[in-house]
Design a protein around this motif. Structure first.
Motif, short mmCIF file in Angstrom:
data_model
loop_
_atom_site.label_atom_id
_atom_site.label_comp_id
_atom_site.label_asym_id
_atom_site.label_seq_id
_atom_site.Cartn_x
_atom_site.Cartn_y
_atom_site.Cartn_z
N VAL A 1 10.74 -14.70 0.95
CA VAL A 1 10.91 -15.94 1.70
C VAL A 1 12.35 -16.18 2.16
N ALA A 2 13.26 -15.25 1.86
CA ALA A 2 14.62 -15.39 2.36
C ALA A 2 14.61 -15.29 3.88
N LYS B 1 13.29 -22.12 -11.37
CA LYS B 1 14.58 -22.74 -11.06
C LYS B 1 14.70 -23.04 -9.56
N TYR B 2 14.24 -22.11 -8.72
CA TYR B 2 14.28 -22.36 -7.28
C TYR B 2 13.33 -23.49 -6.89
N ILE B 3 12.16 -23.53 -7.50
CA ILE B 3 11.23 -24.62 -7.22
C ILE B 3 11.86 -25.96 -7.60
N GLU B 4 12.50 -26.02 -8.75
CA GLU B 4 13.16 -27.26 -9.17
C GLU B 4 14.30 -27.62 -8.22
N GLY B 5 15.04 -26.60 -7.78
CA GLY B 5 16.14 -26.85 -6.86
C GLY B 5 15.66 -27.39 -5.52
N LEU C 1 10.45 -12.78 -3.87
CA LEU C 1 9.21 -12.02 -3.67
C LEU C 1 8.00 -12.66 -4.34
N ASP C 2 8.23 -13.71 -5.11
CA ASP C 2 7.16 -14.31 -5.91
C ASP C 2 6.22 -15.15 -5.05
N ALA D 1 4.11 -20.21 -2.11
CA ALA D 1 3.05 -21.22 -2.13
C ALA D 1 3.63 -22.62 -2.29
N TYR D 2 4.66 -22.77 -3.09
CA TYR D 2 5.28 -24.08 -3.27
C TYR D 2 5.91 -24.56 -1.96
N ILE D 3 6.62 -23.68 -1.29
CA ILE D 3 7.26 -24.04 -0.02
C ILE D 3 6.21 -24.50 0.99
N GLU D 4 5.11 -23.78 1.06
CA GLU D 4 4.05 -24.15 2.00
C GLU D 4 3.39 -25.46 1.61
#
Length: 331
Positions: A62-63, A258-262, A302-303, A308-311
Motif C-alpha cells: 500500500v506504499a 502500529k500503522y493502523i493505530e497511527g 504487504l499485509d 483492508a483497514y485503509i479501505e
C-alpha cells in the motif's frame, strides 16, 4: 444599526476561522473531512536490500511514494528501474549525513566545493549535529543542487524533495535553502505547513517552530506547490515488545497494528506517513542495526489487514505527483 454591525463582525470572524480550518487537502480538491495519505518509503538507493524493499512496498503493498538517496551506491539500480516504470512516485531524499560505520558515502558536489560537509574519512558527517556544527548554508545548497543535477543527468525528474535524517530542518538557514530550491525548481517540498497535529507532538515542536511552519506553508502554496497538513514520522522507533521473538509473523502483526493505530489517530488533511522498507539479505545487518524495524515496515505494507483497514475507513491514498497536478489546477 449596532446589532447589524455586530452580526457582520461575527460573520466575518466565522469566515476567517473557517478559512483557517480549511486543510490544504481540501484546497487541492480532496473531499472535506477525509484523511489523504502519502505512504512514503525513505532510503531507496541506499543499498540493494533497500531498493528491493522499497519496490515491493509500492508494487505489491500500500506504499505510494519513495525517495532516493542520490550519493549512495545502489542509486543506478533504482533509477534504472524507475526509467522502466516512470509512473512510480519518486523524489529525492536529500542526503547530508552518512551515518553507518562500515558503509559510507561522500557529497556529490565534491570536497573542495563543500568542505564543511566532509569528515575525516572523506565521507559526510555521521550526525545532524555534526552538519550543523561544520557546514554552511551555502554548502548545503550546493550539495542539494548537486544531488538534483545527478538525478536529472540520469534522466530522473523527482516528484518531490525531502530530507534524510531531517538534517534540512536543523536550522532556519538550512530550511531556507531547502525551500528556496524547491520553489525555484518548481518541485514540491516535504514540509508540514498545516494543522501539524501529529508532528507537533512527535517532534515536541515549539510554538515558534510551529509558527515558522505556517509561514513557510503559505510561501510554498503561493509559489504554486502543494503543502502537507501534517507529518507522521515515528515508525522507525517502533520496537517489538521485550521478550517477543522477532519472527516475520510477529514483526508483521506488530507493525501492521502500529500503522493502523497511527492512521486512526491522524486528523483529516494531507499527511505524509514515513517508513523505511527493506527486504534484507545477509548483508544488510552488516550495514545497519535497523534491519528488524525496516523489515517490519515492509511486511506491514504487504499485509492485507492494513489494506483492508485503509479501505474500510475510506482513507484516500495519494502521491506527490497527484498533489502537484492538483495544485496546478488551483488558481
Amino acid at each position: 444599526m449596532k446589532t447589524i454591525f455586530s452580526l457582520l463582525l461575527i460573520f466575518a470572524m466565522m469566515q476567517e476561522t473557517s478559512a483557517q480550518n480549511t486543510t490544504y487537502a481540501e484546497k487541492l480538491g480532496y473531499p472535506a473531512g477525509k484523511k489523504v495519505i502519502i505512504m512514503h518509503v525513505d532510503d531507496a538507493g541506499m543499498s540493494y536490500d533497500s531498493n528491493e524493499g522499497s519496490l515491493k512496498a509500492i508494487r505489491d503493498g500500500v506504499a505510494t511514494s519513495v525517495s532516493v538517496m542520490m550519493p549512495c551506491g545502489w542509486v543506478p539500480g533504482f533509477v534504472h528501474y524507475l526509467k522502466q516504470y516512470p509512473d512510480i512516485d519518486a523524489g529525492l531524499h536529500l542526503t547530508l549525513t552518512s551515518e553507518w560505520k562500515e558503509y559510507r558515502w561522500g557529497p556529490l558536489a565534491g570536497k573542495p566545493a563543500v568542505k564543511g560537509l566532509v569528515d575525516a574519512e572523506g565521507a559526510m558527517w555521521p550526525s545532524v549535529a555534526d552538519v550543523v556544527k561544520h557546514a554552511t548554508a551555502d554548502e548545503v545548497e550546493i550539495e542539494i543542487r548537486a544531488q538534483l543535477e545527478r538525478a536529472r543527468t540520469m534522466g530522473f525528474e523527482p516528484t518531490h524533495l525531502d530530507s534524510h535524517m531531517g538534517t534540512l530542518f536543523a536550522t532556519p538557514a538550512f530550511i531556507e535553502r531547502y525551500i528556496k530550491v524547491g520553489m525555484q525548481e518548481k518541485i514540491p517540498v516535504m514540509l508540514p505547513g498545516g494543522h501539524n497535529t501529529a508532528v507537533r507532538v512527535d517532534e515536541n515542536m515549539s510554538d515558534d517552530m510551529y509558527a515558522m511552519t505556517q509561514t513557510i506553508g503559505k510561501q510554498l502554496w503561493n509559489a504554486g506547490l502543494p503543502v502537507l497538513d501534517d507529518l507522521h514520522n515515528t515508525s522507525y522507533g517502533w520496537k517489538l515488545p521485550e521478550g517477543t521473538k522477532a519472527t516475520k509473523e510477529n514483526l508483521q502483526s506488530f507493525k501492521t497494528q502500529k500503522y493502523i493505530e497511527g492512521l486512526r489517530d491522524l486528523k483529516p488533511g494531507l499527511t505524509m506517513v514515513i517508513m523505511h522498507c527493506t527486504d534484507p539479505t545477509e548483508i544488510f545487518p552488516i550495514i545497519s542495526g535497523s534491519t528488524q524495524t525496516r523489515e517490519g515496515d515492509l511486511l506491514a505494507m504487504l499485509d492485507p489487514k492494513l489494506k483492508a483497514y485503509i479501505e474500510k475507513e475510506g482513507i484516500i491514498l495519494t502521491t506527490w505527483r497527484e498533489a502537484m497536478q492538483r495544485r496546478g489546477k488551483v488558481k
